[in-house]
Scaffold this motif. Structure first.
Motif, PDB file in Angstrom:
ATOM      1  N   LYS A   1      -8.809  10.087  -4.180  1.00 28.77           N
ATOM      2  CA  LYS A   1      -9.802   9.079  -3.834  1.00 28.77           C
ATOM      3  C   LYS A   1      -9.191   7.714  -4.037  1.00 28.77           C
ATOM      4  CE  LYS A   1     -13.034  12.404  -3.510  1.00 28.77           C
ATOM      5  NZ  LYS A   1     -12.092  13.634  -3.775  1.00 28.77           N
ATOM      6  N   GLU A   2     -10.018   6.729  -3.543  1.00 24.59           N
ATOM      7  CA  GLU A   2      -9.629   5.231  -3.711  1.00 24.59           C
ATOM      8  C   GLU A   2      -9.609   5.153  -5.002  1.00 24.59           C
ATOM      9  OE1 GLU A   2      -9.974   1.241  -4.817  1.00 24.59           O
ATOM     10  OE2 GLU A   2     -11.666   2.588  -5.011  1.00 24.59           O
TER      11      GLU A   2
ATOM     12  N   GLY B   1      -6.316   8.301   0.014  1.00 20.80           N
ATOM     13  CA  GLY B   1      -7.899   8.528   0.095  1.00 20.80           C
ATOM     14  C   GLY B   1      -8.540   8.641   1.331  1.00 20.80           C
TER      15      GLY B   1
ATOM     16  N   GLU C   1       0.816  -1.075  -0.030  1.00 23.84           N
ATOM     17  CA  GLU C   1       0.005   0.073  -0.035  1.00 23.84           C
ATOM     18  C   GLU C   1       0.855   1.284   0.056  1.00 23.84           C
ATOM     19  OE1 GLU C   1      -2.122  -2.887   2.907  1.00 23.84           O
ATOM     20  OE2 GLU C   1      -0.115  -2.469   2.123  1.00 23.84           O
TER      21      GLU C   1
ATOM     22  N   GLN D   1      -1.536   4.508  -1.188  1.00 16.80           N
ATOM     23  CA  GLN D   1      -3.026   4.444  -1.190  1.00 16.80           C
ATOM     24  C   GLN D   1      -3.886   4.831  -0.042  1.00 16.80           C
ATOM     25  OE1 GLN D   1      -3.279  -0.056  -1.476  1.00 16.80           O
ATOM     26  NE2 GLN D   1      -3.866  -0.112  -3.627  1.00 16.80           N
TER      27      GLN D   1
END
Length: 313
Positions: free
Chosen positions: A216-217, A284, A140, A281
């Motif tokens: 955002k994701e 988000g 991540e 990641q």
């Protein structure tokens, strides 16, 4: 919150501010250390004389422990290590190289050494090299990453199962709840990167900080594995990389597209189109730019609250 990590670094909370290129100058590192965690200067984007200046300014700004993160692929590595010793830095985080190369040399000079890895295999190699602690970084994470794409949730317990020395979790950690989860899985502490990019003291360009808080994701992707895996925010440069991949490019083709100073252009100079924008990641879940002290307070407060709630389940 005393444990093996707080004792090792003489800090209040088992949290490390990651030493990120173009983001982690002396202002961020000193603010982190003054907040009771371990601040790190990111040497990977600094010429030797610039690193010396940042170390000296950090020492003037805090009387708390701080360290330097050193990618061992750095071309001026010997000069960098000599400066660290000359400036009496007591903590070094190494990455991107063989830990045997510098660990004993640094420890013989009274320096605590931590090595960053992305797999069980390299965690054991680092332990065998005699490092004082390990950072195990999951898929991540932002910046350079592991080719195996092992997530933090999976990596930490697998490393813990075979490791004897203190373990620091990294990758996807920006909240107290994530910190608690990693420690339940076996980590003794956590390293936080992306959350501190979006801090007032980060040396990142304001344009980059704002892109991070608006992410955002799904807005990041791991790419450029043939060079060094890096997680990028999707922008014009990222799109160019993907178009090149459709042609079956050689490593030389990728190197040519990447060019020089692409990360500096994006993160430090704020070129949101042609710059390389490295972030995790967890972007988000980052929605604002705050002072480091507030970020640390929020993480610790949420950790304690979540811990109490888990006990009551």
């Amino acid at each position: 919150m005393e444990n093996r990590i707080t004792k090792l670094f003489n800090i209040d909370y088992p949290i490390i501010q990651a030493g990120m290129i173009w983001n982690s100058g002396w202002r961020l590192a000193s603010a982190a250390s003054n907040s009771g965690i371990l601040g790190l200067i990111g040497a990977g984007s600094m010429y030797p004389d610039v690193l010396r200046e940042h170390i000296q300014k950090c020492k003037a700004a805090t009387n708390k422990p701080f360290g330097v993160n050193v990618p061992m692929l750095y071309p001026n590595i010997t000069e960098i290590m000599d400066i660290i010793v000359e400036e009496d830095v007591k903590i070094v985080f190494t990455s991107a190289g063989n830990p045997k190369t510098w660990t004993k040399w640094l420890q013989d000079r009274g320096i605590t050494v931590v090595h960053v890895v992305s797999s069980v295999k390299f965690a054991l190699k680092a332990q065998d090299a005699g490092v004082d602690a390990i950072v195990a970084e999951g898929f991540e994470a932002g910046g350079h990453n592991g080719r195996d794409e092992t997530t933090t949730l999976t990596l930490i317990p697998m490393v813990k199962e075979q490791l004897n020395i203190p373990l620091i979790a990294a990758g996807g950690i920006a909240t107290g709840k994530a910190m608690l989860a990693c420690m339940v899985l076996g980590a003794d502490g956590v390293q936080v990167g992306s959350r501190f990019v979006a801090s007032e003291e980060s040396s990142a360009h304001q344009n980059f900080k704002e892109v991070v808080v608006n992410a955002k994701e799904g807005d990041t992707q791991l790419t450029l594995k043939e060079l060094a895996p890096v997680r990028l925010i999707k922008n014009k440069f990222y799109d160019e990389v993907q178009e090149l991949y459709k042609t079956g490019p050689s490593v030389d083709d990728l190197v040519k597209l990447l060019g020089r100073a692409r990360a500096k252009r994006g993160m430090f100079e704020g070129d949101l189109d042609d710059g390389e924008l490295e972030i995790g990641q967890i972007a988000g879940l980052i929605h604002d730019i705050k002072p480091v002290a507030t970020i640390v307070k929020d993480i610790v407060s949420e950790f304690e609250k979540a811990k109490a709630e888990v006990v009551n389940l």
